[in-house]
Every structure is written in structure tokens, then in C-alpha cells.
Design an enzyme around this catalytic site. Structure first.
Site, PDB file in Angstrom:
ATOM      1  NE  ARG A  51      -3.941   1.549   2.633  1.00 55.99           N
ATOM      2  CZ  ARG A  51      -3.996   2.768   3.112  1.00 55.99           C
ATOM      3  NH1 ARG A  51      -2.933   3.305   3.662  1.00 55.99           N
ATOM      4  NH2 ARG A  51      -5.116   3.448   3.070  1.00 55.99           N
ATOM      5  CB  SER A  53     -11.962  -1.458   2.019  1.00 56.73           C
ATOM      6  OG  SER A  53     -10.662  -1.750   2.373  1.00 56.73           O
ATOM      7  CE  LYS A 108      -8.574   4.009   4.452  1.00 58.70           C
ATOM      8  NZ  LYS A 108      -9.941   3.515   4.245  1.00 58.70           N
TER       9      LYS A 108
HETATM   10  N1  3NM Z   1      -8.244   0.879   6.074  1.00 58.03           N
HETATM   11  P1  3NM Z   1      -3.579   0.795  11.413  1.00 58.03           P
HETATM   12  S1  3NM Z   1      -8.369   1.536   8.520  1.00 58.03           S
HETATM   13  C1  3NM Z   1      -5.854   1.077   5.493  1.00 58.03           C
HETATM   14  O1  3NM Z   1     -11.259   1.187   7.809  1.00 58.03           O
HETATM   15  C2  3NM Z   1      -6.968   1.163   6.448  1.00 58.03           C
HETATM   16  O2  3NM Z   1     -10.890   0.210   5.934  1.00 58.03           O
HETATM   17  C3  3NM Z   1      -9.091   1.038   7.066  1.00 58.03           C
HETATM   18  O3  3NM Z   1      -3.906   1.025   9.880  1.00 58.03           O
HETATM   19  C4  3NM Z   1     -10.533   0.809   6.947  1.00 58.03           C
HETATM   20  O4  3NM Z   1      -3.341  -0.657  11.600  1.00 58.03           O
HETATM   21  C5  3NM Z   1      -6.861   1.524   7.771  1.00 58.03           C
HETATM   22  O5  3NM Z   1      -2.295   1.591  11.540  1.00 58.03           O
HETATM   23  C6  3NM Z   1      -5.619   1.856   8.504  1.00 58.03           C
HETATM   24  O6  3NM Z   1      -4.680   1.385  12.203  1.00 58.03           O
HETATM   25  C7  3NM Z   1      -5.109   0.696   9.313  1.00 58.03           C
END
Ligand code: 3NM
Length: 182
Positions: free
Chosen positions: A11, A80, A109
Site C-alpha cells: 500500500r 474494504s 488513514k
Molecule cells: N483501512 P492501522 S483503517 C488502510 O477502515 C486502512 O478500511 C481502514 O492502519 C478501513 O493498523 C486503515 O495503523 C488503517 O490502524 C489501518
């Protein structure tokens, strides 16, 4: 991967297409060496060009149907979702897993969707039937078991691992042994 991850999503929202392609080519070599699958975020063209294992698509990316037509039946396609209604729609698409989140607050994000919370996982689980459910957003070793117990099949983590790149393998091993104890 040597930490035990079985599916890696590459990503990078800021790299130029050429740079992302080159990163993906390098990452694919590493994944192949470790028997891990590598899927590419958003970019079906790059996945196709490199014969990667598949793609991960978001709500604004090209439709899952179109990606499936391009990549064929053997590719991994993840999608997603950020609400029960999105998950319900996704369950009728040709996806291999449904990602759902953010389960907890995330700073990874830039404009995250609203937190869905642990309490929404049993409903999503019931809504999507047997499709694998990948939880994302704020997942750590401290909350991962609760997330799995609430109905997720797998955990996606970014900041927990990437915060200290030198410790990724150790953190993954710790996580895998926690999960193995379930
Ligand atoms: N997608 P971390 S939350 C890439 O809600 C991504 O679909 C999300 O990163 C969604 O593990 C997210 O640092 C970030 O919280 C996840």
C-alpha cells in the site's frame, strides 16, 4: 513474512505509478521467497503486469466485477467495507475476503471512515456468511484476540508493525503465537 504473515498488502498512496510498480516488483520477490502472498492496493494494472497474487480494492476503486474479469478466477480480491450495509453488498460480489473497519481509531488513514467498533463485528460476521472477514484499523496485540473472538477471521495491521521496522518480525511472531493460543 519471516514473522509469519501469510498475506501482505502493498500500500502506497503517494508513490508515482512507476515507483509503486518497482516497489511491487521487489516486494513480490520477497513474498515468493517466503511463500507469502502479495496483493497490490488499488492498482489492478500493476497486479496484472507483475502477476501478483491479487489486489485489494476500496469503495472508490474500479468495481470488483471488473477487477475479477481482468485478473481471472485465481486471483485474490479483497474489498474494504466500512458499514454493515457495505459489507452486505460486498458479500454478493466476487471477492475472496471482506475487510471491515476501522474497528478502532487509526492515525494511518488521512480521512478514516467513522470507527465501527468491536460490537459491530458479530453483525458483519452474520451478514457475510462464510466469506473471510479481515478486521482493520487500530489492531494491536492487546486487542487482537478480542477482535477475533468477536467474529473476525484475520487481522490487518499497519502502524503496530510499521512504527518500528526493525521489530516487525518479532511483533509478528508475538501476534502469531497469541493467535495460535486461541
Ligand atoms: N483501512 P492501522 S483503517 C488502510 O477502515 C486502512 O478500511 C481502514 O492502519 C478501513 O493498523 C486503515 O495503523 C488503517 O490502524 C489501518
Amino acid at each position: 513474512m519471516s514473522g509469519g504473515a501469510t498475506l501482505i498488502q502493498l500500500r502506497d498512496k503517494v508513490a508515482a505509478p512507476r515507483e509503486f510498480y518497482e516497489q511491487a516488483a521487489a516486494a513480490l520477490h520477497v513474498a515468493r521467497d517466503h511463500n507469502a502472498k502479495l496483493i497490490i492496493n488499488d492498482r489492478v494494472d500493476i497486479a496484472l503486469a507483475l502477476n501478483a497474487d491479487g489486489v485489494h480494492l476500496g469503495q472508490s476503486d474500479i468495481p470488483v466485477d471488473a477487477a475479477r474479469r481482468l485478473l481471472g478466477p485465481g486471483a485474490v480480491i479483497g474489498f474494504s467495507t466500512h458499514s454493515i450495509s457495505q459489507a452486505k453488498l460486498a458479500a454478493r460480489m466476487p471477492v475472496d475476503y471482506i475487510a471491515f473497519g476501522p474497528i478502532f481509531g487509526t492515525s494511518t488513514k488521512e480521512n478514516p471512515d467513522p470507527v465501527v467498533g468491536l460490537q459491530s463485528l458479530p453483525t458483519v460476521r452474520a451478514t457475510i456468511g462464510d466469506l473471510p472477514l479481515v478486521a482493520i484499523g487500530g489492531i494491536t496485540p492487546a486487542n487482537g484476540i478480542d477482535v477475533l473472538n468477536a467474529g473476525a477471521d484475520a487481522l490487518a495491521m499497519i502502524s503496530e508493525l510499521m512504527g518500528d521496522p526493525a521489530a516487525i518480525r518479532e511483533k509478528m511472531r508475538k501476534m502469531m503465537s497469541l493467535v495460535a493460543g486461541l
